[in-house]
Write an enzyme that holds these catalytic residues in place. Structure first.
Site, mmCIF file in Angstrom:
data_model
loop_
_atom_site.group_PDB
_atom_site.id
_atom_site.type_symbol
_atom_site.label_atom_id
_atom_site.label_comp_id
_atom_site.label_asym_id
_atom_site.label_seq_id
_atom_site.Cartn_x
_atom_site.Cartn_y
_atom_site.Cartn_z
ATOM 1 N N ALA A 78 -55.360 49.157 -93.095
ATOM 2 C CA ALA A 78 -56.308 49.122 -93.654
ATOM 3 C C ALA A 78 -55.879 51.348 -93.254
ATOM 4 O O ALA A 78 -56.689 51.171 -94.356
ATOM 5 C CB ALA A 78 -56.688 48.534 -93.570
ATOM 6 N N HIS A 107 -50.748 39.846 -96.320
ATOM 7 C CA HIS A 107 -52.063 39.126 -96.831
ATOM 8 C C HIS A 107 -52.601 38.568 -98.090
ATOM 9 O O HIS A 107 -54.347 39.035 -98.156
ATOM 10 C CB HIS A 107 -52.342 39.867 -96.103
ATOM 11 C CG HIS A 107 -52.645 40.287 -94.574
ATOM 12 N ND1 HIS A 107 -52.957 40.764 -93.661
ATOM 13 C CD2 HIS A 107 -51.472 39.276 -93.827
ATOM 14 C CE1 HIS A 107 -52.267 40.831 -92.351
ATOM 15 N NE2 HIS A 107 -51.413 39.951 -92.905
ATOM 16 N N ILE A 158 -53.201 60.197 -92.879
ATOM 17 C CA ILE A 158 -51.234 59.966 -94.053
ATOM 18 C C ILE A 158 -51.524 60.589 -94.815
ATOM 19 O O ILE A 158 -50.284 61.079 -96.045
ATOM 20 C CB ILE A 158 -51.574 58.131 -94.213
ATOM 21 C CG1 ILE A 158 -52.286 57.615 -92.946
ATOM 22 C CG2 ILE A 158 -50.591 57.768 -95.172
ATOM 23 C CD1 ILE A 158 -51.837 56.420 -92.628
HETATM 24 N N1 APR Z 1 -54.938 58.187 -91.319
HETATM 25 C C1 APR Z 1 -53.838 57.869 -90.061
HETATM 26 N N2 APR Z 1 -54.408 56.637 -89.750
HETATM 27 C C2 APR Z 1 -55.797 56.038 -89.559
HETATM 28 C C3 APR Z 1 -56.397 56.431 -91.427
HETATM 29 C C4 APR Z 1 -55.850 57.333 -91.342
HETATM 30 N N3 APR Z 1 -56.224 58.575 -92.981
HETATM 31 N N4 APR Z 1 -57.144 55.370 -91.182
HETATM 32 C C5 APR Z 1 -57.409 54.455 -90.372
HETATM 33 N N5 APR Z 1 -56.541 55.305 -89.560
HETATM 34 C C6 APR Z 1 -56.305 54.085 -88.883
HETATM 35 C C7 APR Z 1 -57.000 53.064 -87.786
HETATM 36 O O1 APR Z 1 -56.602 54.599 -86.703
HETATM 37 C C8 APR Z 1 -56.327 52.642 -87.086
HETATM 38 O O2 APR Z 1 -55.297 52.089 -86.111
HETATM 39 O O3 APR Z 1 -55.637 53.065 -89.109
HETATM 40 C C9 APR Z 1 -55.464 51.497 -88.044
HETATM 41 C C10 APR Z 1 -55.842 50.398 -89.079
HETATM 42 O O4 APR Z 1 -55.241 49.824 -88.385
HETATM 43 P P1 APR Z 1 -56.951 48.501 -88.590
HETATM 44 O O5 APR Z 1 -57.255 48.241 -88.735
HETATM 45 O O6 APR Z 1 -56.368 47.336 -87.008
HETATM 46 O O7 APR Z 1 -55.726 47.857 -89.472
HETATM 47 P P2 APR Z 1 -54.559 46.510 -90.028
HETATM 48 O O8 APR Z 1 -53.178 46.827 -89.016
HETATM 49 O O9 APR Z 1 -53.928 47.153 -91.528
HETATM 50 O O10 APR Z 1 -55.218 45.521 -90.184
HETATM 51 C C11 APR Z 1 -54.126 43.800 -89.846
HETATM 52 O O11 APR Z 1 -56.005 42.194 -89.543
HETATM 53 O O12 APR Z 1 -57.906 42.339 -89.863
HETATM 54 C C12 APR Z 1 -56.991 41.386 -90.149
HETATM 55 O O13 APR Z 1 -56.097 40.955 -92.703
HETATM 56 C C13 APR Z 1 -56.455 42.248 -92.055
HETATM 57 O O14 APR Z 1 -54.587 43.417 -93.253
HETATM 58 C C14 APR Z 1 -55.552 42.826 -91.497
HETATM 59 C C15 APR Z 1 -54.676 42.882 -90.837
#
Ligand code: APR
Length: 238
Positions: A20, A115, A227
């Site tokens: 995400a 997903h 990112i």
């Molecule tokens: N640059 C770098 N890192 C970032 C940025 C950015 N612009 N924006 C957010 N992040 C980091 C956050 O600090 C966080 O650690 O991205 C990470 C996103 O982690 P999550 O919110 O846990 O998302 P994700 O890992 O995709 O979750 C996996 O969980 O709930 C389920 O289905 C949902 O696909 C999802 C899965």
């Protein structure tokens, strides 16, 4: 050149894994950072098969809000950079946990969506598929066959799509470079793939603003940049 650019340049089979955090610069929330969707909420009460059955109003409301957000946002330069790297033969494929469809919209062709997708909803009775904008209409959760319409995402408690899993497995096993972009790496089985690639001899790079459980395994961790900036720099060189 910094190591990531160098390694991408040298790689014969680079694979990108996105979470995400890849789409927050497009305006979509992530899940577990301070401003994430799960802050103060229980995912099981909103995004599970049990929630769809027993808390249907909250389930519909949660996904209507996410679809509204998705329709108001679009891929950013980082998504376009990944599509350009695929075009240039530098990225073999993208394994994504994201359901926003932004990799495809930015031009990436080889994407394994672990997903599912929030770009469509489908009928739980006849399986007819509709664009997810339908969910925002009056009676938009009812199919023309009168069945209940649900988002085409993988809910907690459901198996991941077999084809996406197989594709992710194949790419991870063949990877000589595995780059994680914006994931807390806390959800399985998605978080098995970085480990599988590393065990298979790939270099592991993690670009994430917060620590992840796999940082100790990584050959490179980039946490001081967002990112979008990392990818724009990489794209300029290749
Ligand atoms: N640059 C770098 N890192 C970032 C940025 C950015 N612009 N924006 C957010 N992040 C980091 C956050 O600090 C966080 O650690 O991205 C990470 C996103 O982690 P999550 O919110 O846990 O998302 P994700 O890992 O995709 O979750 C996996 O969980 O709930 C389920 O289905 C949902 O696909 C999802 C899965």
């Amino acid at each position: 050149m910094d190591p990531l650019k160098e390694w991408l340049y040298e790689a014969k089979s680079a694979v990108v894994f996105t979470g995400a955090g890849m789409s927050t610069e497009s305006g979509l929330p992530d899940f577990r950072s301070q401003s994430g969707l799960w802050q103060g909420k229980d995912p099981m009460q909103l995004a599970s098969t049990q929630a769809m059955r027993n808390h249907r109003e909250a389930f519909i409301d949660f996904y209507r809000k996410r679809i509204e957000g998705l329709l108001a946002c679009e891929p950013h330069a980082g998504h376009e950079c990944l599509a350009a790297l695929e075009q240039a033969g530098k990225v073999k494929g993208i394994i994504t946990q994201n359901v926003d469809g932004f990799h495809h919209r930015a031009g990436s062709k080889k994407v394994a969506q672990l997903h599912g997708t929030l770009e469509t909803v489908h009928c739980t009775r006849c399986e007819q598929v509709y664009p997810s904008a339908r969910y925002l209409q009056q009676d938009g959760t009812i199919c023309s066959c009168t069945g209940f319409l649900r988002p085409s995402v993988v809910l907690f408690g459901e198996a991941l799509p077999a084809m996406a899993l197989e594709q992710a497995q194949e790419w991870s096993d063949q990877a000589d470079l595995f780059v994680v972009l914006g994931s807390s790496l806390t959800v399985s089985p998605a978080n098995w793939f970085p480990q599988r690639a590393k065990e298979g001899g790939a270099r592991l790079v993690i670009v994430n603003q917060e620590p992840t459980p796999l940082d100790a395994w990584a050959d490179l961790v980039i946490s001081d940049k967002r990112i979008g900036a990392v990818l724009t720099e990489v794209c300029q060189q290749i």
